[in-house]
Design an enzyme around this catalytic site. Sequence first.
Site, PDB file in Angstrom:
ATOM      1  N   ALA A  75      45.543  39.179  33.604  1.00  0.00           N
ATOM      2  CA  ALA A  75      44.674  38.836  34.740  1.00  0.00           C
ATOM      3  C   ALA A  75      43.197  38.967  34.373  1.00  0.00           C
ATOM      4  O   ALA A  75      42.839  39.744  33.495  1.00  0.00           O
ATOM      5  CB  ALA A  75      44.986  39.753  35.916  1.00  0.00           C
ATOM      6  N   ASN A  92      43.890  31.849  37.695  1.00  0.00           N
ATOM      7  CA  ASN A  92      44.429  32.641  36.581  1.00  0.00           C
ATOM      8  C   ASN A  92      45.326  33.786  37.047  1.00  0.00           C
ATOM      9  O   ASN A  92      46.307  34.112  36.390  1.00  0.00           O
ATOM     10  CB  ASN A  92      43.285  33.217  35.740  1.00  0.00           C
ATOM     11  CG  ASN A  92      43.813  33.941  34.515  1.00  0.00           C
ATOM     12  OD1 ASN A  92      44.311  33.310  33.583  1.00  0.00           O
ATOM     13  ND2 ASN A  92      43.761  35.269  34.528  1.00  0.00           N
ATOM     14  N   TYR A 141      39.677  39.939  43.709  1.00  0.00           N
ATOM     15  CA  TYR A 141      40.442  40.481  42.577  1.00  0.00           C
ATOM     16  C   TYR A 141      41.647  41.279  43.082  1.00  0.00           C
ATOM     17  O   TYR A 141      42.796  41.016  42.709  1.00  0.00           O
ATOM     18  CB  TYR A 141      39.537  41.364  41.703  1.00  0.00           C
ATOM     19  CG  TYR A 141      40.311  42.237  40.762  1.00  0.00           C
ATOM     20  CD1 TYR A 141      41.035  41.684  39.714  1.00  0.00           C
ATOM     21  CD2 TYR A 141      40.342  43.627  40.942  1.00  0.00           C
ATOM     22  CE1 TYR A 141      41.778  42.490  38.856  1.00  0.00           C
ATOM     23  CE2 TYR A 141      41.082  44.433  40.091  1.00  0.00           C
ATOM     24  CZ  TYR A 141      41.798  43.865  39.057  1.00  0.00           C
ATOM     25  OH  TYR A 141      42.539  44.668  38.236  1.00  0.00           O
ATOM     26  N   LYS A 145      45.972  40.445  43.012  1.00  0.00           N
ATOM     27  CA  LYS A 145      47.012  41.360  42.512  1.00  0.00           C
ATOM     28  C   LYS A 145      48.061  41.628  43.597  1.00  0.00           C
ATOM     29  O   LYS A 145      49.256  41.692  43.326  1.00  0.00           O
ATOM     30  CB  LYS A 145      46.378  42.674  42.066  1.00  0.00           C
ATOM     31  CG  LYS A 145      45.490  42.542  40.843  1.00  0.00           C
ATOM     32  CD  LYS A 145      46.323  42.435  39.581  1.00  0.00           C
ATOM     33  CE  LYS A 145      45.471  42.570  38.351  1.00  0.00           C
ATOM     34  NZ  LYS A 145      46.247  42.733  37.132  1.00  0.00           N
ATOM     35  N   ARG A 282      26.753  50.291  44.062  1.00  0.00           N
ATOM     36  CA  ARG A 282      27.228  48.956  43.685  1.00  0.00           C
ATOM     37  C   ARG A 282      28.136  48.454  44.798  1.00  0.00           C
ATOM     38  O   ARG A 282      29.022  49.188  45.268  1.00  0.00           O
ATOM     39  CB  ARG A 282      28.009  49.073  42.359  1.00  0.00           C
ATOM     40  CG  ARG A 282      28.433  47.769  41.755  1.00  0.00           C
ATOM     41  CD  ARG A 282      29.017  47.950  40.360  1.00  0.00           C
ATOM     42  NE  ARG A 282      30.289  48.658  40.354  1.00  0.00           N
ATOM     43  CZ  ARG A 282      31.019  48.895  39.258  1.00  0.00           C
ATOM     44  NH1 ARG A 282      30.585  48.504  38.071  1.00  0.00           N
ATOM     45  NH2 ARG A 282      32.168  49.546  39.334  1.00  0.00           N
TER      46      ARG A 282
HETATM   47  N1  UDP Z   1      29.476  53.069  37.374  1.00  0.00           N
HETATM   48  C1  UDP Z   1      28.144  53.414  37.270  1.00  0.00           C
HETATM   49  N2  UDP Z   1      27.363  52.696  36.375  1.00  0.00           N
HETATM   50  C2  UDP Z   1      27.854  51.697  35.614  1.00  0.00           C
HETATM   51  C3  UDP Z   1      29.223  51.364  35.716  1.00  0.00           C
HETATM   52  C4  UDP Z   1      30.006  52.080  36.614  1.00  0.00           C
HETATM   53  O1  UDP Z   1      27.654  54.304  37.950  1.00  0.00           O
HETATM   54  O2  UDP Z   1      27.094  51.094  34.850  1.00  0.00           O
HETATM   55  C5  UDP Z   1      30.331  53.801  38.319  1.00  0.00           C
HETATM   56  C6  UDP Z   1      30.943  52.912  39.383  1.00  0.00           C
HETATM   57  O3  UDP Z   1      30.077  52.839  40.499  1.00  0.00           O
HETATM   58  C7  UDP Z   1      32.237  53.644  39.682  1.00  0.00           C
HETATM   59  C8  UDP Z   1      32.595  54.334  38.366  1.00  0.00           C
HETATM   60  O4  UDP Z   1      31.400  54.342  37.595  1.00  0.00           O
HETATM   61  O5  UDP Z   1      32.013  54.645  40.638  1.00  0.00           O
HETATM   62  C9  UDP Z   1      33.668  53.604  37.588  1.00  0.00           C
HETATM   63  O6  UDP Z   1      33.286  52.241  37.497  1.00  0.00           O
HETATM   64  P1  UDP Z   1      34.039  51.237  36.544  1.00  0.00           P
HETATM   65  O7  UDP Z   1      33.317  49.924  36.634  1.00  0.00           O
HETATM   66  O8  UDP Z   1      34.188  51.832  35.189  1.00  0.00           O
HETATM   67  O9  UDP Z   1      35.491  51.105  37.152  1.00  0.00           O
HETATM   68  P2  UDP Z   1      35.978  50.730  38.646  1.00  0.00           P
HETATM   69  O10 UDP Z   1      36.158  52.039  39.359  1.00  0.00           O
HETATM   70  O11 UDP Z   1      34.945  49.845  39.272  1.00  0.00           O
HETATM   71  O12 UDP Z   1      37.271  50.040  38.422  1.00  0.00           O
END
Ligand code: UDP
Length: 331
Positions: A75, A92, A141, A145, A282
């Site tokens: 995926a 996909n 996403y 799934k 984010r």
């Molecule tokens: N995170 C962050 N900075 C980054 C990337 C990720 O602070 O540059 C934080 C994000 O907000 C989350 C955690 O790290 O709380 C894990 O993010 P990741 O993207 O690794 O995995 P996800 O939980 O989104 O699958």
Amino acid sequence: MKVLVAGGAGYIGSHCVRQLQAAGHEPVVVDNLVYGHRAAVAPRVPFHDIDFGDAAALERVFADHRFAVVMHFGAYCYVGESVTDPIKYYRNNVAAPLTLLETMLKHGVGKFVFSSTCATYGIPARLPITEDLPQAPINPYGQTKLDVENLLKALAHSHGLSFAAFRYFNAAGAAEDGSIGEDHAPETHLIPLAIGAAQGLRPALQIFGTDYPTPDGTCLRDYVHVDDLSRAHIAAFAKLDKPGTRLFYNLGTGTPTSVKEAVAAVEKVTGLEVPVTYAPRRAGDPPALYADATKAKTELGWQPKFMSIEPIVETAWRWHKACPKGFGDRK
Ligand code: UDP
């Protein structure tokens, strides 16, 4: 057993291929190399550079091999991209598996192991997350799934398909022998970004949100070693003999780790400072996600070897130190 691994050149799939070999199985990989790396596929493993949504190409693969089970890791997994380009994701992540499932059933293969995700829960109703919580994804996403999970249930009913769907928490780490590891382009995951920032190869790490309702204000996640994920998948094979079997398992260590704790682990393991900046939250990040994986432990006898963030980061560090450009260093 001969096992078709769709997406076997990707991060989790390529690690699983090696675990399959270690367990005495015969993996065969199909991957369109959109995000995967040819160099990630273990030596001597049959490899087909095809899109598993291409029915004619898939037919040829099934004509050449008699598979006992099909595993699907193929995926696309960028949440943000799924929001801006949902057609790419539905094509996909939903349409291609339809072709894969249709083809395997036509060839009399009735066992399927699926990479699902904790993103199917959306913002969970309670923590830790058990498999019976409502699934309400908050992005395309996660929805794709969940759509495949639902398709699998329908096929278990209609065709006697037996399947295991694994809802991963945060896959992390790299092969213990340093042979392969995580190499996404673009990279969005915390641990490789933090290591790259420490090495001076990437910009300062942005910490997304420091005002979450968590002990240190940053998000809590459940980091689980990629080889531990694979071992659970392989353990499920023994449970799929009865037609129509439907299995759903969370895979996580159950240990919540904050972003700041993960960064501290990277600093401790590497002996380097991780330069950080503080950024707004984010979009789409739930404050806390961690698993109750009791079901996988009880039913599959699964016990993660890596129970905390530091040993996971140690394996990632070994890989990134040896191959700072990822598979670009392995060609
Ligand atoms: N995170 C962050 N900075 C980054 C990337 C990720 O602070 O540059 C934080 C994000 O907000 C989350 C955690 O790290 O709380 C894990 O993010 P990741 O993207 O690794 O995995 P996800 O939980 O989104 O699958």
